[in-house]
Design an enzyme around this catalytic site. Structure first.
Site, short mmCIF file in Angstrom:
data_model
loop_
_atom_site.label_atom_id
_atom_site.label_comp_id
_atom_site.label_asym_id
_atom_site.label_seq_id
_atom_site.Cartn_x
_atom_site.Cartn_y
_atom_site.Cartn_z
N ASP A 239 0.84 -1.19 0.00
CA ASP A 239 0.00 0.00 0.00
C ASP A 239 0.88 1.25 0.00
O ASP A 239 1.89 1.28 -0.68
CB ASP A 239 -0.96 -0.02 1.19
CG ASP A 239 -2.33 0.51 0.82
OD1 ASP A 239 -2.45 1.73 0.68
OD2 ASP A 239 -3.26 -0.30 0.67
N HIS A 270 -3.90 5.57 3.94
CA HIS A 270 -4.60 4.34 3.54
C HIS A 270 -3.81 3.10 3.98
O HIS A 270 -4.39 2.14 4.51
CB HIS A 270 -4.83 4.33 2.04
CG HIS A 270 -5.71 3.21 1.58
ND1 HIS A 270 -5.21 2.02 1.11
CD2 HIS A 270 -7.06 3.09 1.54
CE1 HIS A 270 -6.21 1.21 0.78
NE2 HIS A 270 -7.34 1.85 1.03
N SER A 435 -11.84 -2.27 -0.32
CA SER A 435 -10.45 -2.21 0.11
C SER A 435 -10.34 -2.21 1.62
O SER A 435 -9.25 -2.38 2.17
CB SER A 435 -9.77 -0.95 -0.46
OG SER A 435 -10.31 0.21 0.15
#
Length: 1078
Positions: A239, A270, A435
């Site tokens: 990520d 994130h 996600s």
């Protein structure tokens, strides 16, 4: 009554009110079905610190958009093995030595994998001629040469809360990076209306949407109490990185950067959130806080990545022997070969990959890669009421089209709304999206892996087998929405700890009568003469990374259940690798059942063999035999007029080519990538036709491969493919003999195609559409024999036809039509002029609809319409199913709709002699992706007509025994009896879990005290009654006390002297003031 008595009574009343309020707040309220408003809202406990913390967090919705583009002059050269940097350079030099004037260089990759051998190289070739690329591919050690791709991911967080709560920290972002080739797909609805209703009634109950950790909601704390916390499991997060001193993580083993930015920290949040869901140890707790966390920073702060970055990072993950890998990314490009191949290699090395299925729901056929691969655990999203998330992508997979049928995906669903995870620097935040659901499963997989003593048993297949065998099926939801159901952590623990290596099937049975789970198979019965029904079953092989099917699958019909009325053909993977393969089951009806109606049953037996890794004997194998039950409903063959054939063979989609959307207004979703199948983006049309009594079949082969005498209408919608000359000849003959044709076209204009091409200023690369919305020149070749043709005009606008509101979205007009035909015209806007010159013009009498009866005796009828968007689910604004009904009445029954024949918009059919017909775009690359064309000097030429598909029907081995009545129970692996496996004993205050019966909603058995979570229905109904009775008893007690107090005579209270030692202590104290109390 004295003041003291009043105060006492008042205090009692206040306490009583508080007690009743407390009980009312803690317990569900009984009421009528309509009375579920305030009580269906989550109610945080005043004693729950986590609830108080989360009440200050705003719930954010995460919109994740992806796009990819080719980097000019850069190529990924893949080798047949792993070689040192010098060896790779020597191979490339050797391959390009004899190519004249080739300016090339190897692009240096400075990352942690640079010190190890690699199986690819990134090469910049300035003179990237086709000859130089072919020369590279001819080298014996070079496997493939593909363009380097840039991946863009845009994240957007929107506050979905309405209470104005402040976030847990100040980390918010709203960022968007636009690509000049925007291949991203925008989620259809990620606003306040998250969830797609499943039609299931939700009775009043304490909802799971109370602010608790998702790990506790899924009962991970039960495993924590048993001593399992993820210890010894290596989990990788691919990520945006993680800051070094984040307080939520205690076991970050390694942080690596694979981007061109010189930082390891997360600049967006994130990656931190995903890592927190998996392994946070405080505040918003993750599933496996003691797991080894490996952070791979593969996206820059601008959300840019490259395929080569992923390939290097994947290689490094293999070197580090990663156990679990979470990949919260995805896209439609399942033909990005280097990426797909590397995912296969990862799983072949026992890396369990978990990936998000995509945020492109509720449209069907929107699965993202790599989650759509058989060896990857694809995760969809649900809310805390077990409704499928509206944004969660739906199946089927589209790899197999047009000749086959898609696989069941997602594999499993779990919570993806309002999930709490770690903030950028500290604290928690709530996000929504698949996600988010992906790390929930990745964390659960990490925790489950730590519970297995023999880690050799844990592999991508066995873990997926445990998850899908233990999943809780959601009622009222089909398999392309929920896969095998909702993640059940404790049942997965039970399965995994009783697991023995074996093969299994997904789905584990075929029941064409079970609705809605088996939709679309259950939506239409089968009959003699119909196209075979294809069910694509995935074989999971937990015995080894490679395997094979022994001999051939065996079809065994049950004679008492009319199994001999069914013919079955089976095709399958010659090699099961990695860990999986396919089993395509084609089902048809025997001739003797042409007039029969009833249920037929049988099963397919498959034996899978894998090399025995620990077997000392050379050539030793492990085998596993699995049974695939089959149950179908057979009806007599319908009349020809009720049978419609959908032409799938001539529909093309992205990938691999750039096929633009049919509606040019959809600038943020420019690709036609949903398969154009009746069970994907034409699902609503299919459902409508079934409700009208039509039987719809799919043609996945050329027009030369079907018996036209069986069908009333051939339906061609949004066709992009060319046609073989033999197809054109056969179709003319078929229509002369009574077959009818309906064509829904779309725009095609070469000037507009050049205008909507994409130019990438970074890579200086032009991307030109390979067709328009439809391949109008090819369609004109097909229908020219009847004097018909579509134009290259491009129109849009609202109008009314036969008292129905219509919208024409980027459609074409009819350029030529027979003079004795019926043509309907409308007033529309010239969208082509708007696109080319940014000018607006209104055009009157644009021919949009044509009806024609062919002159031959017994000949069929033809209907043309210039726009397919009104029956396409992708971006439909106003449906025209009524028009499709009217056209089918005309083509199937020769009933001309009066509303059209007497319409005031009827015009004289155009002759089209004053304007040239549209020509194919010069220099287009359609031949690269076409099944019809092949490259040729000059213009592409048709290939030789392929042979029609021939199925080899299995020889039946009948069984004279009764078939099982219920094919679906809780899915059980061969060696696991779920009813006999129980959890080890834990502390008494922990909930014990019992197996649920089919269709039962999940509930807690509560041995002592009230545990958070969903109440058992009986407990939820009885506890409020006891609470009410208890309150009445308490109230009676206080009333009695008040009555006694009133009846007693007033008595003066004696003054109590203070004890001597207190007086002495007070005299010794030098200062005055109140004594603090504790």
């Amino acid at each position: 009554m004295g003041n003291d008595q009043k105060r006492t009574a008042g205090t009692m009343i206040v306490r009583l009110c508080l007690l009743v309020a407390f009980l009312g707040g803690r317990l569900p309220v009984v009421g009528t079905e309509e009375d579920n408003g305030p009580f269906s809202t989550p109610f945080p406990s005043p004693l729950n610190a986590d609830a108080l913390l989360s009440s200050n967090c705003s719930q954010l919705t995460l919109k994740l958009d992806f796009s990819t583009k080719v980097v000019k002059h850069e190529y990924i050269v893949a080798f047949n093995g792993y070689f040192t940097a010098k060896a790779r350079s020597d191979f490339i030099s050797s391959a390009l030595r004899d190519v004249d004037a080739v300016n090339w260089r190897i692009i240096r990759r400075d990352n942690p994998a640079s010190d190890y051998p690699s199986d690819f190289e990134v090469v910049e070739i300035r003179q990237d001629t086709r000859s130089s690329l072919l020369t590279l591919q001819d080298h014996p050690y070079i496997k493939r040469v593909t363009p380097q791709r840039m991946v863009l991911r845009s994240l957007k967080l929107t506050d979905s809360g309405t209470d104005g709560a402040s976030p847990c920290n100040d980390t918010r972002w709203v960022q968007k990076w636009q690509s000049s080739r925007p291949l991203r797909r925008t989620s259809l609805s990620l606003g306040s209306g998250f969830w797609h209703a499943t039609g299931r009634h939700s009775s009043r109950r304490l909802l799971r949407a109370i602010p608790r950790h998702v790990a506790q909601i899924l009962q991970a704390d039960v495993l924590w109490q048993m001593g399992y916390t993820g210890s010894g499991v290596k989990v990788a997060v691919f990520d945006t990185g993680l800051s070094e001193k984040h307080p939520h993580f205690k076991n970050v083993k390694e942080r690596t950067n694979w981007t061109n930015e010189k930082t390891l920290d997360d600049g967006l949040g994130h990656g931190t959130f995903v890592a927190g869901v998996i392994a946070s140890m405080r505040e918003c707790q993750g599933f496996a806080p003691d797991s080894e966390l490996h952070i791979f920073r593969v996206f820059t702060n601008n959300q840019v990545s490259y395929t080569s970055w992923f390939l290097d990072a994947f290689n490094y993950a293999i070197l580090k022997k990663i156990d679990v890998l979470n990949l919260s990314i995805g896209g439609p490009d399942f033909m990005d070969h280097p990426f797909v191949d590397k995912v296969w290699e990862l799983t072949a090395n026992k890396v369990i990959m978990v990936s998000a299925i995509g945020n492109d729901g509720p449209l069907y056929g929107t699965l993202n890669n790599p989650a759509d691969q058989m060896d990857v655990i694809g995760v969809g999203g649900i809310d805390f009421e077990d409704n499928i998330a509206r944004f969660s992508s739906r199946g089927m997979t589209t790899w197999e089209l047009p000749g086959g049928y898609g696989r069941v995906k997602p594999d499993i669903v779990t919570y993806g709304s309002g999930v709490r995870g770690s903030g950028l620097k500290e604290g928690c935040r709530s996000l929504s999206g698949t996600s988010v659901a992906s790390p929930v499963v990745a964390g659960a997989v990490t925790l489950l892996a730590s519970t297995v003593l023999n880690r050799e048993l844990v592999n991508p297949a066995s873990m997926k087998q445990a998850l899908i065998a233990s999943a809780r099926r959601l009622p009222g939801v089909n398999m392309f929405e929920q896969g095998h159901g909702k993640l059940d952590l404790l049942r997965a623990y039970q399965v995994l700890n009783s697991y023995k290596p074996q093969a299994s099937l997904s789905p584990s049975y075929i029941d064409l009568t079970e609705c809605p789970y088996m939709w679309p198979y259950c939506s239409q019965p089968i009959y003699y003469g119909g196209m075979p029904t294809i069910v694509n079953v995935t074989i999971l092989n937990g015995m080894g990374v490679t395997g094979r099917i022994v001999d051939k699958p065996i079809w065994q019909p049950y004679l008492p259940q009319n199994g001999d009325y069914v013919d079955v053909a089976v095709s399958y993977s010659p090699v099961l690798w990695p860990w999986s393969g396919y089993l395509a089951v084609s089902i048809s009806v025997a001739k003797k059942a042409a007039s029969w109606e009833g249920i037929a049953q049988g099963h397919v037996m498959v034996t899978v063999a894998s090399p025995a890794e620990n077997d000392s004997a050379i050539g030793g194998e492990m085998t596993s035999t699995v049974k695939l039950p089959v149950k179908v409903k057979i009806v007599p063959t319908p009349p020809r007029s009720k049978r419609i054939l959908w032409d799938q063979y001539h529909n093309l989609r992205y990938p691999p080519g750039y096929f633009p959307r049919d509606n040019l207004r959809m600038k943020n979703d420019p690709l036609d990538w949903n398969g154009d199948h009746i069970h994907t983006n034409f699902r609503d049309m299919y459902q409508h036709l079934r409700s009208m009594g039509y039987f719809v079949e799919v043609l996945g082969a050329p027009i030369t491969c079907f018996d036209a005498s069986q069908y009333g209408t051939l339906l061609m919608v949004d066709s992009e493919e060319e046609y073989f000359p033999e197809e054109i000849t056969k179709l003319r003959r078929d229509i002369d003999n009574g077959l009818s044709l309906i064509v829904f076209s779309d725009w095609y204009n070469t000037s507009v195609m050049r205008k909507v091409k994409f130019y990438d200023e970074n890579t200086r690369q032009w991307w030109m559409p390979d067709t328009g919305g439809a391949n109008v020149p090819a369609l004109n070749d097909l229908i020219s024999v009847w004097g018909m043709a579509f134009s290259d005009g491009l129109y849009e606008g609202d109008f009314t036809m036969a008292d129905h509101d219509m919208y024409y979205a980027s459609g074409c007009s009819i350029a030529r039509f027979p003079e004795d035909g019926i043509v309907i015209a409308q007033t529309l806007k010239d969208q082509g002029l708007e696109v080319l010159k940014q000018e607006t013009a209104v055009v009157e009498n644009v021919p949009v609809l044509g009806l024609y009866q062919t002159p031959s005796e017994g000949g069929g009828r033809i209907a043309l319409y210039g726009d397919s968007n009104c029956i396409d689910d992708s971006h439909r604004q106003k449906d025209c199913f009524w028009l499709l009904d009217a056209l089918l009445q005309y083509t199937s029954y020769s009933m001309t709709p009066p509303s059209l024949t007497h319409s005031k918009n009827r015009v004289v059919p155009p002759t089209g002699t004053d304007k040239p017909l549209p020509q194919r775009l010069e220099g287009n690359h359609l031949y690269r992706y076409s099944k019809v064309l092949e490259a040729h000097l000059g213009d592409p030429k048709p290939r030789p007509l392929p042979a029609c598909p021939h199925l080899s029907w299995a020889k039946p081995q009948p069984l004279n025994e009764t078939a099982p009545s219920n094919l679906w129970k809780h899915q059980k692996l061969l060696s696991v009896d779920m009813d006999k496996v129980v959890l080890p004993s834990v502390r008494l205050y922990r909930p014990q879990v019992r197996p649920l019966s089919p269709g039962e909603s999940e509930a807690w058995d509560i041995p002592g005290g009230i545990m958070p979570g969903r109440y058992n229905q009986e407990v939820g109904q009885t506890i409020p009654m006891f609470a009410f009775l208890g309150a009445m008893v308490v109230l009676s007690f206080f009333v009695v006390q008040l009555t006694k107090a009133k009846s007693k005579p007033k008595r003066r209270k004696p003054r109590v002297k203070r004890p001597l030692y207190l007086q002495q202590q007070q005299q010794q104290t030098p200062h005055s003031g109140k004594t603090p109390t504790v």
